[in-house]
Design a protein around this motif. Structure first.
Motif, PDB file in Angstrom:
ATOM      1  N   ARG B  46      -6.170   3.467  55.189  1.00  0.00           N
ATOM      2  CA  ARG B  46      -6.621   4.525  54.276  1.00  0.00           C
ATOM      3  C   ARG B  46      -5.767   5.790  54.383  1.00  0.00           C
ATOM      4  O   ARG B  46      -5.307   6.312  53.367  1.00  0.00           O
ATOM      5  CB  ARG B  46      -8.108   4.791  54.514  1.00  0.00           C
ATOM      6  CG  ARG B  46      -8.997   3.675  53.982  1.00  0.00           C
ATOM      7  CD  ARG B  46     -10.362   3.653  54.638  1.00  0.00           C
ATOM      8  NE  ARG B  46     -11.103   2.439  54.298  1.00  0.00           N
ATOM      9  CZ  ARG B  46     -10.901   1.262  54.871  1.00  0.00           C
ATOM     10  NH1 ARG B  46      -9.989   1.104  55.811  1.00  0.00           N
ATOM     11  NH2 ARG B  46     -11.612   0.213  54.495  1.00  0.00           N
ATOM     12  N   LEU B  71     -10.072  11.566  56.848  1.00  0.00           N
ATOM     13  CA  LEU B  71     -10.539  10.365  56.176  1.00  0.00           C
ATOM     14  C   LEU B  71     -10.669   9.201  57.148  1.00  0.00           C
ATOM     15  O   LEU B  71     -11.637   8.430  57.100  1.00  0.00           O
ATOM     16  CB  LEU B  71      -9.586  10.002  55.037  1.00  0.00           C
ATOM     17  CG  LEU B  71     -10.107   8.867  54.170  1.00  0.00           C
ATOM     18  CD1 LEU B  71     -10.347   9.358  52.763  1.00  0.00           C
ATOM     19  CD2 LEU B  71      -9.164   7.703  54.169  1.00  0.00           C
ATOM     20  N   GLU B  72      -9.719   9.067  58.056  1.00  0.00           N
ATOM     21  CA  GLU B  72      -9.796   7.984  59.041  1.00  0.00           C
ATOM     22  C   GLU B  72     -10.982   8.194  59.996  1.00  0.00           C
ATOM     23  O   GLU B  72     -11.604   7.229  60.442  1.00  0.00           O
ATOM     24  CB  GLU B  72      -8.478   7.890  59.823  1.00  0.00           C
ATOM     25  CG  GLU B  72      -8.395   6.734  60.818  1.00  0.00           C
ATOM     26  CD  GLU B  72      -8.269   5.350  60.187  1.00  0.00           C
ATOM     27  OE1 GLU B  72      -8.236   5.237  58.935  1.00  0.00           O
ATOM     28  OE2 GLU B  72      -8.214   4.360  60.947  1.00  0.00           O
ATOM     29  N   HIS B  75     -13.936   6.910  58.107  1.00  0.00           N
ATOM     30  CA  HIS B  75     -13.902   5.446  58.134  1.00  0.00           C
ATOM     31  C   HIS B  75     -14.362   4.933  59.509  1.00  0.00           C
ATOM     32  O   HIS B  75     -15.179   4.001  59.594  1.00  0.00           O
ATOM     33  CB  HIS B  75     -12.480   4.981  57.816  1.00  0.00           C
ATOM     34  CG  HIS B  75     -12.283   3.513  57.965  1.00  0.00           C
ATOM     35  ND1 HIS B  75     -13.006   2.591  57.249  1.00  0.00           N
ATOM     36  CD2 HIS B  75     -11.439   2.797  58.772  1.00  0.00           C
ATOM     37  CE1 HIS B  75     -12.619   1.364  57.603  1.00  0.00           C
ATOM     38  NE2 HIS B  75     -11.678   1.467  58.522  1.00  0.00           N
ATOM     39  N   THR B  76     -13.876   5.547  60.568  1.00  0.00           N
ATOM     40  CA  THR B  76     -14.224   5.121  61.929  1.00  0.00           C
ATOM     41  C   THR B  76     -15.714   5.311  62.213  1.00  0.00           C
ATOM     42  O   THR B  76     -16.371   4.417  62.761  1.00  0.00           O
ATOM     43  CB  THR B  76     -13.391   5.900  62.967  1.00  0.00           C
ATOM     44  OG1 THR B  76     -12.006   5.729  62.661  1.00  0.00           O
ATOM     45  CG2 THR B  76     -13.653   5.403  64.376  1.00  0.00           C
ATOM     46  N   SER B  78     -18.059   5.276  60.065  1.00  0.00           N
ATOM     47  CA  SER B  78     -18.834   4.303  59.290  1.00  0.00           C
ATOM     48  C   SER B  78     -18.818   2.926  59.965  1.00  0.00           C
ATOM     49  O   SER B  78     -19.817   2.209  59.950  1.00  0.00           O
ATOM     50  CB  SER B  78     -18.331   4.224  57.843  1.00  0.00           C
ATOM     51  OG  SER B  78     -17.154   3.442  57.758  1.00  0.00           O
ATOM     52  N   SER B 145     -18.098   9.341  50.580  1.00  0.00           N
ATOM     53  CA  SER B 145     -18.765   8.773  51.760  1.00  0.00           C
ATOM     54  C   SER B 145     -20.259   9.070  51.762  1.00  0.00           C
ATOM     55  O   SER B 145     -20.962   8.682  52.693  1.00  0.00           O
ATOM     56  CB  SER B 145     -18.137   9.330  53.042  1.00  0.00           C
ATOM     57  OG  SER B 145     -18.366  10.720  53.154  1.00  0.00           O
ATOM     58  N   MET B 150     -20.528   5.518  49.801  1.00  0.00           N
ATOM     59  CA  MET B 150     -20.555   4.574  50.912  1.00  0.00           C
ATOM     60  C   MET B 150     -21.963   4.310  51.460  1.00  0.00           C
ATOM     61  O   MET B 150     -22.274   3.175  51.827  1.00  0.00           O
ATOM     62  CB  MET B 150     -19.657   5.134  52.019  1.00  0.00           C
ATOM     63  CG  MET B 150     -19.163   4.122  53.010  1.00  0.00           C
ATOM     64  SD  MET B 150     -17.894   4.858  54.101  1.00  0.00           S
ATOM     65  CE  MET B 150     -18.841   6.058  55.017  1.00  0.00           C
ATOM     66  N   THR B 178     -16.702   0.029  50.065  1.00  0.00           N
ATOM     67  CA  THR B 178     -15.319   0.284  50.502  1.00  0.00           C
ATOM     68  C   THR B 178     -14.503   0.990  49.425  1.00  0.00           C
ATOM     69  O   THR B 178     -13.569   1.717  49.727  1.00  0.00           O
ATOM     70  CB  THR B 178     -14.583  -1.023  50.868  1.00  0.00           C
ATOM     71  OG1 THR B 178     -14.775  -1.948  49.809  1.00  0.00           O
ATOM     72  CG2 THR B 178     -15.101  -1.599  52.157  1.00  0.00           C
ATOM     73  N   LEU B 181     -14.187   5.234  49.174  1.00  0.00           N
ATOM     74  CA  LEU B 181     -13.368   5.940  50.160  1.00  0.00           C
ATOM     75  C   LEU B 181     -11.879   5.680  49.919  1.00  0.00           C
ATOM     76  O   LEU B 181     -11.038   6.569  50.113  1.00  0.00           O
ATOM     77  CB  LEU B 181     -13.770   5.522  51.579  1.00  0.00           C
ATOM     78  CG  LEU B 181     -13.473   6.534  52.693  1.00  0.00           C
ATOM     79  CD1 LEU B 181     -14.160   7.872  52.449  1.00  0.00           C
ATOM     80  CD2 LEU B 181     -13.906   5.984  54.051  1.00  0.00           C
ATOM     81  N   ILE B 182     -11.569   4.470  49.476  1.00  0.00           N
ATOM     82  CA  ILE B 182     -10.174   4.151  49.169  1.00  0.00           C
ATOM     83  C   ILE B 182      -9.702   4.963  47.955  1.00  0.00           C
ATOM     84  O   ILE B 182      -8.588   5.504  47.939  1.00  0.00           O
ATOM     85  CB  ILE B 182     -10.008   2.619  48.947  1.00  0.00           C
ATOM     86  CG1 ILE B 182     -10.104   1.919  50.314  1.00  0.00           C
ATOM     87  CG2 ILE B 182      -8.692   2.291  48.246  1.00  0.00           C
ATOM     88  CD1 ILE B 182     -10.063   0.408  50.264  1.00  0.00           C
ATOM     89  N   SER B 185      -8.977   8.451  49.069  1.00  0.00           N
ATOM     90  CA  SER B 185      -7.687   8.640  49.760  1.00  0.00           C
ATOM     91  C   SER B 185      -6.566   8.834  48.763  1.00  0.00           C
ATOM     92  O   SER B 185      -5.705   9.714  48.922  1.00  0.00           O
ATOM     93  CB  SER B 185      -7.333   7.491  50.715  1.00  0.00           C
ATOM     94  OG  SER B 185      -8.063   6.347  50.509  1.00  0.00           O
TER      95      SER B 185
END
Lengths: 291, 291
Positions: B46, B71-72, B75-76, B78, B145, B150, B178, B181-182, B185
């Protein structure tokens, strides 16, 4: 008078929450859990504190309502996650079933995550705030509720279960776990109202002592309160083997420390050089509440 | 060439994480769990996507690195919460023990909460971004998110366990869980790079199809991959009785839908009127990866 003020602000906050959340288009069970969590009878002390701090400097409440609600969302998320079985494992809160009990654990985790995320979304999308105001608000909210604030507080609090703590460690946990967010409410209110930097600084210290007063009173109520008043089983901290001021120092000494902090808070209030009796009234309410 | 690009960006991201987190002054176990979670071998797809989208318009990567890391972090967080026993109940992720397994559930919940909060703190305190850039970034991150992104995706995904889903429902969950969030980015990267609104719009659609490609390939790998490559037990979705494209439509049909979406993504890339072969390279990697 202070009771009327609180009542009025509570209604305002609850109405605004109702307006914000009732029409949110979400999967129905998720929506139901979200609405339940936010309407579960909170006293709204933090947003009221932010509004009172704001009103010491400005009267156009339009500017502070979104940040105030955002802060209450963060507080609510933290309660939902703290109540989870893996954390404090509480089935009741404010006399009502906690989210994981009323719904399920997955829903409680997700509603908490969603409220935390929404609090920032809510501030950043507010049409009543200038860019720099959004930035200040998000800085304060994220810092106070983040790793070095509330998260560390809750982590240390969990670690301290079944362990002897000294007064200094307990003090440190209080400052992080509840103190940071209370300080943030006061600072954000003052900043948005237009306070000068030294005033924000003095009020920040006021908020620090007010937060300590709040937490010590919480501990005192936990040993001396009545279930129907505080809405959770009396002595639940003791059940979890959590250290508290009354346990460490005895009830009388805990009360006397609380009163000392109330004095410190008043001194800081005077330093801020404002005339907002509501803030002092809230301090008294925080320190003498029985629920 | 694309592999080198990815490798280089991964190193850059990992170095930056190391720099940001190694000296954070936190209770030691909390810090250890945080560092473990963020170093647990993620592919960083991402943030790389955000950087590639940014580089289609500008080369000063300084502006995009903080949003990419934020952003990462989201993601982490989540993944940490999704892996919890009350959610997907996964003990392994990327071949390593998940946080609640390696540490405990309370720590996993708190590290997740802290990462989510820190992501916003990180953006709002970035000294490389203008006020409006912080605001746009936080708007996109919180929306994608949040409840309508999300969170709803994960909620619906959990509800769908042990239930027959049709293709449309599955598609909807993919877009939320998914996809959002993509898309964020790609949009944030393009915006910060200076893209014109119609370009952001076209790239947003590119991101939408790329997200679908990514998720379908994930499902395909889950039935056909090898444990050591994808780092979690093969067929774990089936164990949870989750609907997947291969299960609903058969493997061949799933592959053909994935290829169709890859075509759509390429069309949208063309519409954006840019020359950034890395973005197309990433699309191919997303669609054809074996891990």
């Amino acid at each position: 008078m202070i009771e009327q003020y609180i009542q009025k602000k509570q209604n305002q906050i609850n109405d605004q929450f109702e307006k914000e959340f009732s029409n949110l288009d979400l999967p129905s069970h998720l929506h139901e859990a979200l609405v339940y969590s936010i309407q579960a009878g909170g006293k709204r002390l933090r947003p009221i504190l932010m509004m009172a701090s704001f009103e010491a400097f400005s009267k156009d409440l339009n500017k502070v309502i979104h940040p105030a609600l955002a802060l209450e969302m963060i507080h609510t998320y933290s309660l939902i996650h703290d109540d989870l079985p893996a954390m404090d494992d509480d089935d009741f809160r404010r006399g009502q079933e906690t989210i994981h009990k009323k719904f399920d654990e997955a829903t409680a985790i997700l509603v908490g995550d969603g409220l935390l995320t929404y609090s920032f979304q809510f501030v950043v999308n507010s049409n009543a705030l200038e860019a720099e105001e959004k930035i200040y608000t998000i800085q304060q909210l994220s810092q106070s509720s983040g790793f070095k604030g509330m998260i560390s507080g809750q982590f240390l609090d969990l670690q301290a279960e079944n362990k002897e703590m000294n007064e200094q460690e307990l003090h440190h946990i209080h400052l992080l776990k509840t103190g940071e967010l209370i300080r943030a409410s006061i600072k954000i209110g003052a900043y948005l109202g237009g306070a000068a930097p030294p005033q924000i600084e003095a009020l920040d210290e006021f908020g620090k002592y007010l937060g300590l007063v709040f937490q010590i009173q919480d501990d005192i109520l936990d040993v001396s309160g009545e279930m129907e008043l505080i809405g959770k089983p009396v002595g639940s901290d003791e059940e979890n083997n959590k250290s508290t001021y009354p346990e460490l120092l005895g009830l009388d000494q805990a009360i006397s420390i609380k009163e000392e902090y109330m004095e410190y808070a008043k001194e800081k209030y005077d330093e801020a050089n404002i005339d907002e009796p509501i803030l002092l009234g809230l301090l008294n309410i925080f320190g003498n509440r029985n629920a």
